[in-house]
Motif scaffolding. Structure first.
Motif, PDB file in Angstrom:
ATOM      1  N   GLN A 192      -7.405 -21.286  -8.679  1.00  0.00           N
ATOM      2  CA  GLN A 192      -7.403 -21.903 -10.014  1.00  0.00           C
ATOM      3  C   GLN A 192      -8.068 -20.944 -11.010  1.00  0.00           C
ATOM      4  N   GLY A 193      -8.211 -21.418 -12.243  1.00  0.00           N
ATOM      5  CA  GLY A 193      -8.946 -20.653 -13.239  1.00  0.00           C
ATOM      6  C   GLY A 193     -10.404 -20.515 -12.820  1.00  0.00           C
ATOM      7  N   VAL A 194     -11.074 -19.493 -13.306  1.00  0.00           N
ATOM      8  CA  VAL A 194     -12.440 -19.208 -12.882  1.00  0.00           C
ATOM      9  C   VAL A 194     -13.199 -18.505 -14.011  1.00  0.00           C
ATOM     10  N   ARG A 195     -14.513 -18.728 -14.063  1.00  0.00           N
ATOM     11  CA  ARG A 195     -15.371 -18.017 -15.022  1.00  0.00           C
ATOM     12  C   ARG A 195     -15.839 -16.716 -14.377  1.00  0.00           C
ATOM     13  N   VAL A 196     -15.640 -15.615 -15.083  1.00  0.00           N
ATOM     14  CA  VAL A 196     -16.038 -14.296 -14.595  1.00  0.00           C
ATOM     15  C   VAL A 196     -16.955 -13.675 -15.643  1.00  0.00           C
ATOM     16  N   SER A 224     -18.690 -13.147 -20.711  1.00  0.00           N
ATOM     17  CA  SER A 224     -18.187 -14.167 -19.789  1.00  0.00           C
ATOM     18  C   SER A 224     -16.815 -14.607 -20.261  1.00  0.00           C
ATOM     19  N   LEU A 225     -15.856 -14.634 -19.328  1.00  0.00           N
ATOM     20  CA  LEU A 225     -14.488 -15.005 -19.658  1.00  0.00           C
ATOM     21  C   LEU A 225     -14.004 -16.109 -18.734  1.00  0.00           C
ATOM     22  N   GLU A 226     -13.323 -17.089 -19.309  1.00  0.00           N
ATOM     23  CA  GLU A 226     -12.620 -18.102 -18.523  1.00  0.00           C
ATOM     24  C   GLU A 226     -11.256 -17.500 -18.210  1.00  0.00           C
ATOM     25  N   MET A 227     -11.049 -17.145 -16.955  1.00  0.00           N
ATOM     26  CA  MET A 227      -9.834 -16.434 -16.576  1.00  0.00           C
ATOM     27  C   MET A 227      -8.849 -17.382 -15.888  1.00  0.00           C
ATOM     28  N   ALA A 228      -7.621 -17.378 -16.379  1.00  0.00           N
ATOM     29  CA  ALA A 228      -6.560 -18.240 -15.851  1.00  0.00           C
ATOM     30  C   ALA A 228      -5.821 -17.540 -14.712  1.00  0.00           C
ATOM     31  N   GLU A 229      -5.276 -18.333 -13.817  1.00  0.00           N
ATOM     32  CA  GLU A 229      -4.482 -17.849 -12.676  1.00  0.00           C
ATOM     33  C   GLU A 229      -3.061 -17.522 -13.152  1.00  0.00           C
ATOM     34  N   LEU A 230      -2.476 -16.472 -12.571  1.00  0.00           N
ATOM     35  CA  LEU A 230      -1.083 -16.142 -12.858  1.00  0.00           C
ATOM     36  C   LEU A 230      -0.448 -15.480 -11.642  1.00  0.00           C
ATOM     37  N   ASN A 231       0.670 -15.998 -11.204  1.00  0.00           N
ATOM     38  CA  ASN A 231       1.520 -15.404 -10.165  1.00  0.00           C
ATOM     39  C   ASN A 231       0.892 -15.281  -8.773  1.00  0.00           C
ATOM     40  N   GLY A 232      -0.237 -15.902  -8.530  1.00  0.00           N
ATOM     41  CA  GLY A 232      -0.857 -15.803  -7.217  1.00  0.00           C
ATOM     42  C   GLY A 232      -1.371 -14.415  -6.886  1.00  0.00           C
ATOM     43  N   ASN A 233      -1.559 -13.561  -7.925  1.00  0.00           N
ATOM     44  CA  ASN A 233      -2.065 -12.209  -7.672  1.00  0.00           C
ATOM     45  C   ASN A 233      -3.005 -11.687  -8.754  1.00  0.00           C
ATOM     46  N   GLU A 234      -3.250 -12.503  -9.796  1.00  0.00           N
ATOM     47  CA  GLU A 234      -4.094 -12.015 -10.883  1.00  0.00           C
ATOM     48  C   GLU A 234      -4.780 -13.155 -11.627  1.00  0.00           C
ATOM     49  N   LYS A 235      -5.888 -12.788 -12.266  1.00  0.00           N
ATOM     50  CA  LYS A 235      -6.576 -13.660 -13.229  1.00  0.00           C
ATOM     51  C   LYS A 235      -6.573 -12.900 -14.546  1.00  0.00           C
ATOM     52  N   HIS A 236      -6.412 -13.634 -15.655  1.00  0.00           N
ATOM     53  CA  HIS A 236      -6.365 -12.964 -16.958  1.00  0.00           C
ATOM     54  C   HIS A 236      -7.070 -13.794 -18.016  1.00  0.00           C
ATOM     55  N   ALA A 237      -7.562 -13.114 -19.051  1.00  0.00           N
ATOM     56  CA  ALA A 237      -8.197 -13.768 -20.197  1.00  0.00           C
ATOM     57  C   ALA A 237      -8.074 -12.857 -21.408  1.00  0.00           C
ATOM     58  N   ASP A 238      -7.972 -13.482 -22.577  1.00  0.00           N
ATOM     59  CA  ASP A 238      -7.889 -12.723 -23.825  1.00  0.00           C
ATOM     60  C   ASP A 238      -9.278 -12.501 -24.405  1.00  0.00           C
ATOM     61  N   LEU A 239      -9.480 -11.307 -24.930  1.00  0.00           N
ATOM     62  CA  LEU A 239     -10.729 -10.951 -25.608  1.00  0.00           C
ATOM     63  C   LEU A 239     -10.640 -11.358 -27.079  1.00  0.00           C
ATOM     64  N   ARG A 240     -11.795 -11.536 -27.703  1.00  0.00           N
ATOM     65  CA  ARG A 240     -11.825 -11.852 -29.138  1.00  0.00           C
ATOM     66  C   ARG A 240     -11.392 -10.662 -29.980  1.00  0.00           C
ATOM     67  N   GLU A 241     -11.840  -9.490 -29.579  1.00  0.00           N
ATOM     68  CA  GLU A 241     -11.555  -8.261 -30.326  1.00  0.00           C
ATOM     69  C   GLU A 241     -10.658  -7.347 -29.494  1.00  0.00           C
TER      70      GLU A 241
END
Length: 173
Positions: free
Chosen positions: A164-168, A90-107
């Motif tokens: 907005q940001g979303v959990r995926v 499960s990742l909390e994904m942030a909004e960017l540029n009105g075209n993508e969601k992104h999140a960093d992995l631990r590893e």
């Protein structure tokens, strides 16, 4: 004196005689000549692949956003296999540029980045070695990514991801 053409055509009987002549001739040849003949007869061999490897279906995963569930076809990359091995995730994904969601992995994941040129809605890509990106618009890009997969039916992806940001949640089941 016997003369062989470069590409002889043999009947089964002629092939047997030819093989016998070659064995007799090879007995008197040096090691280098035998190696050259062996190499030339195997240079055009095709690698054997099992039928199972050729018909293996693509790897599948699921992406859940709220109550919406999307099928994902995973790419045939080391990064996609490592990403699948980390599931469920499960990742909390942030909004960017009105075209993508992104999140960093631990590893970090193994990366083999390339410029896709056109990014398509539903692309699941890896930026660098740790940033998972879901695109929900189609556009041209000059950035390099490693392919993780593609959402099978991204038609409702924009609505599900929101502004907005979303959990995926990514899972194999």
């Amino acid at each position: 004196m016997t003369c062989f053409t470069a590409f002889p055509i043999f009947t089964p009987v002629a092939w047997h005689i030819h093989a016998r002549i070659r064995r007799t001739a090879l007995a008197g040849m040096g090691l280098w000549a035998m190696a050259a003949i062996a190499f030339s007869s195997t240079a055009h061999a095709q690698p054997a692949t099992s039928p199972a490897a050729q018909t293996q279906p693509p790897s599948r995963a699921w992406m859940t956003i709220g109550q919406r569930r999307f099928g994902i076809t995973l790419a045939d990359t080391a990064a996609a296999r490592a990403f699948a091995a980390a599931m469920p995730l499960s990742l909390e994904m942030a909004e960017l540029n009105g075209n993508e969601k992104h999140a960093d992995l631990r590893e970090p994941l193994p990366a083999s980045a390339a410029r896709p040129g056109t990014i398509r809605s539903g692309d699941l890509l890896l930026y660098g070695t740790r940033t998972v990106v879901i695109f929900y618009a189609t556009f041209d890009a000059s950035y390099s990514y490693t392919r993780l997969g593609q959402v099978d039916n991204p038609a409702a992806l924009t609505q599900a991801l929101g502004t907005q940001g979303v959990r995926v949640t990514f899972s194999r089941q």
